[in-house]
Design an enzyme around this catalytic site. Sequence first.
Site, mmCIF file in Angstrom:
data_model
loop_
_atom_site.group_PDB
_atom_site.id
_atom_site.type_symbol
_atom_site.label_atom_id
_atom_site.label_comp_id
_atom_site.label_asym_id
_atom_site.label_seq_id
_atom_site.Cartn_x
_atom_site.Cartn_y
_atom_site.Cartn_z
ATOM 1 N N GLU A 1 0.860 -1.183 0.000
ATOM 2 C CA GLU A 1 0.000 0.000 0.000
ATOM 3 C C GLU A 1 0.894 1.229 0.000
ATOM 4 O O GLU A 1 1.885 1.277 0.740
ATOM 5 C CB GLU A 1 -0.901 0.005 1.239
ATOM 6 C CG GLU A 1 -1.722 1.284 1.409
ATOM 7 C CD GLU A 1 -2.546 1.277 2.711
ATOM 8 O OE1 GLU A 1 -2.937 0.178 3.156
ATOM 9 O OE2 GLU A 1 -2.778 2.360 3.278
ATOM 10 N N GLU B 1 -2.094 11.918 2.603
ATOM 11 C CA GLU B 1 -2.848 11.433 3.755
ATOM 12 C C GLU B 1 -2.621 12.379 4.930
ATOM 13 O O GLU B 1 -1.513 12.854 5.161
ATOM 14 C CB GLU B 1 -2.422 10.010 4.120
ATOM 15 C CG GLU B 1 -3.311 9.378 5.176
ATOM 16 C CD GLU B 1 -2.943 7.932 5.461
ATOM 17 O OE1 GLU B 1 -3.825 7.168 5.874
ATOM 18 O OE2 GLU B 1 -1.751 7.564 5.269
#
Length: 399
Positions: free
Chosen positions: A178, A183
């Site tokens: 991932e 973020e």
Amino acid sequence: MSSALPLALLSLLAVSSLQPPSARSLLSGSPIKAGLLLLLLGRAGQSQAVTLDKRANQLQTSANGSSFIWAIQDTYEGKTFFDTFNFFTGDDPTHYTDRDTAFGSNLSFVTDDGKVIMKGDDITWLDSGVYRNSVRISSQKQYNTGLFILDLNHAPWGCGVWPAWWTLGGGQWPYTGEIDIIEGVHDNAHNQVTWHTGPNCTLNPNTSFTGTIVGSNDQPNYDCDGNANGNAGCGVTEWSRASYGPIFDAQGGGVFAMKWDDEGIAVWSFYRAAVPQDVLNGEPNPSSWGEPVAALDPSGCDPITNFVNHSIIFDITFCGDWAGNSYATSGCPGTCIDRLTDPSNFVNASWSINNLKVYKKQTLTGLVTGGAQSNLRTPASNQLLWLGIALSILLFVAL
């Protein structure tokens, strides 16, 4: 190629001498047309030279010494943006809606000027404990390496908000990897880049990047194993206060880029006024961008075997593991659950995207660095020169 052209010229002369009168008359009757043809050939040669010079300026060199460019593979933008994305509706503390609900509730749409909008519900009052509607989409296409460049005007932020632009491997998490490119939580000012993998993947602190390695228990965390350290992965926090949140949005957004190849995985971010010209021109050259904000070097983590079959994902999560667990220390009022009830708390929880472009590495054969420009230009120029001479002689013979 140029050495063969004189032979081709002689062949053309021989053929012209054997032409029947009717065919020869076609040439002799149109000297103006022949002149125009030669003029067009000259202009074509100039155009070809410009195109090849342009490609030469994009040339980059791999670690093995081969030359390559980043060639466009996919463009996601405008009215067709959502056509190749699926809407995720799995279990989550956020209520992710299906495609029809997202469009029907105006949580996903494209503006008349082509801006792609994804947002959380900022209209509906909720009872305490009810999850707020939002959107999570995943690309139908999967990738193994590439250069991913996102141009956006606005990224979500706000107390209790946890947005991300990331890629996720197919198969069992975290063994296919991932990559969290954008973020953050709440109204933080610094973006965080994070990698989650299986075992045997570590962040090399000696790699050149400008960000700060995220710590665990007051120590830098180099272990990217998603099954260790409470699922934290290995992360890097950007230094720039314009990389996330209200400051990023206030100055018009910007561009994020993630390069993933056999040389590792690196991320850059540029606020609007600092976007490189090669990116704006659609001719990206990461080697000219300076140090990345975060980088995962192959010396500590194989970027090919640890990251496999990745889909591109955008989401807006409310509360959840990160935003929910960090809420009490974030400086935000009340509790995260209580925060969810009032829709006015989420007016900034939206993505506004101009485009997402994915480039692939295209290796160029038969070229050498240092003389690439002249090598690219010379064969085309010589070929057109001989062709022009041949046609001129044919015209003379025909007349």
